[in-house]
Design a protein around this motif. Structure first.
Motif: not given
Length: 401
Positions: A366-367, A325-327, A333-335, A352-353
């Protein structure tokens, strides 16, 4: 004379009928309602507006009714403006009065509470966390402290902790950067190092407690900066794992044990598992998945799925298939992934960051840090009330949803 009156009446009736038909033929009902949002996250006491586009654009009557499925969670006015009231998930429905056509938007209302040194914490920096059976949070930054939701108590100052785990008997174990391991049984502390125990090195990367309260440690050597494998302690005896007896590589980032008592080790050169001294290793070469080589974090859900964190995305192994599962192929969320845990519904939560992602197997929530009080998520745990506790470099966050 009578005939002329009758003809006039017939003409009048016919005219009224024709006008009525023309009016009906010109009436254009609403056939579709398109909302500006079909789902959104709303913070308690904040507002947001949803707009509704009725089609066709030249519909005769565009009068609609807005309704909330639960006013105790969120309310909505007749202009589509919402206000969050309490945590929970509700449905906002807009309905055309004439045609009864409707559309819906799912609204998740969340509540954030921020804790820091001003309102109760020993220190703002939280790198690692664990929850004991009482629901108290053990927090590791430069120090070791415990937080009960309102008051934070210092237990070890400048302990330099590097990892934490809580056993089923509520013993709390800490790994350190150079000083071995610490155990707290609720009354007293015990110290373990390479001189008085079977620890192969005093610098600990990760620590894990299994169902039998066995403790596993992964290490590195401070002089060579190289990994030195695994130490296992059952309360009496020590055992060591390394590349000489089946581990794919000695630099172990993360440890997990599944319900079948299979031990999983995530290394910088792939993933190894062992049960009854039978080893299996996984790399991009024998799995066909490039992310396996980039894994550095593992967490196992209630169904036995293994979830791995990488700096390129999330990786799942269900025992047969490896799924990424990637962006680029999902809404995660990417990171760089810093934490993985699971809620009472077995949904996976990823820190994630860039913020936090929740995945229910189909949909992502996503938050993001740009509209939520998130920054540098280091640790993420979920308590028995399904509340999410997030450790950051600037304090502790509580998310209620």
């Amino acid at each position: 004379m009578y005939s002329r009156i009758l003809n006039c009446r017939l003409i009048l009736i016919l005219s009224i009928f024709i006008l009525s038909c023309e009016k009906e033929s010109n009436f254009r009902p609403v056939t579709e309602i398109e909302l500006s949002k079909t789902s959104l996250i709303l913070i308690v006491d904040s507002t947001a507006t949803i707009s509704a586009q009725l089609r066709p654009l030249d519909a005769s009557n565009k009068s609609v009714i807005w309704e909330s499925s639960n006013l105790a969670i969120a309310n909505v006015d007749q202009n589509g403006m919402l206000q969050g009231v309490n945590p929970g998930t509700i449905t906002i429905t807009v309905t055309d009065k004439e045609s009864n056509i409707s559309a819906q938007c799912e609204v998740k209302v969340v509540k954030w509470t921020i804790f820091n040194e001003i309102n109760g914490l020993v220190e703002n920096k939280i790198n690692y966390m664990a929850i004991d059976s009482k629901g108290d949070l053990w927090c590791c930054g430069d120090n070791i402290s415990k937080f009960n939701g309102s008051v934070s108590v210092m237990y070890k100052r400048n302990a330099n902790p590097s990892a934490i785990t809580v056993t089923k008997s509520d013993e709390v174990w800490f790994g350190t950067n150079g000083n071995g391991a610490l155990k707290f049984n609720g009354i007293e502390w015990e110290e373990y190092d390479s001189n008085n125990s079977g620890l192969t090195d005093n610098s600990i990367i990760s620590i894990y407690s299994d169902f039998n309260s066995e403790i596993l440690f992964s290490h590195y050597n401070r002089q060579t900066l190289q990994g030195t494998g695994i130490s296992e302690f059952d309360g009496i005896n020590w055992k060591n794992y390394n590349s000489d007896n089946g581990l794919i590589y000695n630099n172990v980032y993360s440890i997990g044990i599944d319900a079948e008592d299979v031990k999983w080790f995530v290394t910088s050169k792939g993933v190894s598992s062992v049960k009854d001294e039978k080893w299996t290793s996984y790399t991009s070469g024998n799995t066909g998945n490039d992310l396996v080589d980039f894994a550095y974090l593992i967490s196992i859900d209630k169904s036995g799925n293994k979830w791995f964190g990488t700096n390129l995305g999330l990786l799942k192994f269900d025992g047969k298939s490896w799924i990424s599962y990637t962006s680029s192929n999902s809404e995660i969320i990417d990171g760089e992934i810093s934490a993985i845990t699971f809620d009472k519904n077995n949904n996976v939560w990823v820190g994630t960051v860039s913020g936090i992602s929740c995945f229910d197997g189909t949909n992502w929530t996503n938050f993001k840090y740009d509209n939520h009080p998130l920054i540098d998520v280091n640790a993420l745990v979920i308590d028995s009330e399904n509340r999410k506790w997030i450790g950051t470099s600037k304090g502790l966050l509580l998310l209620e949803d």
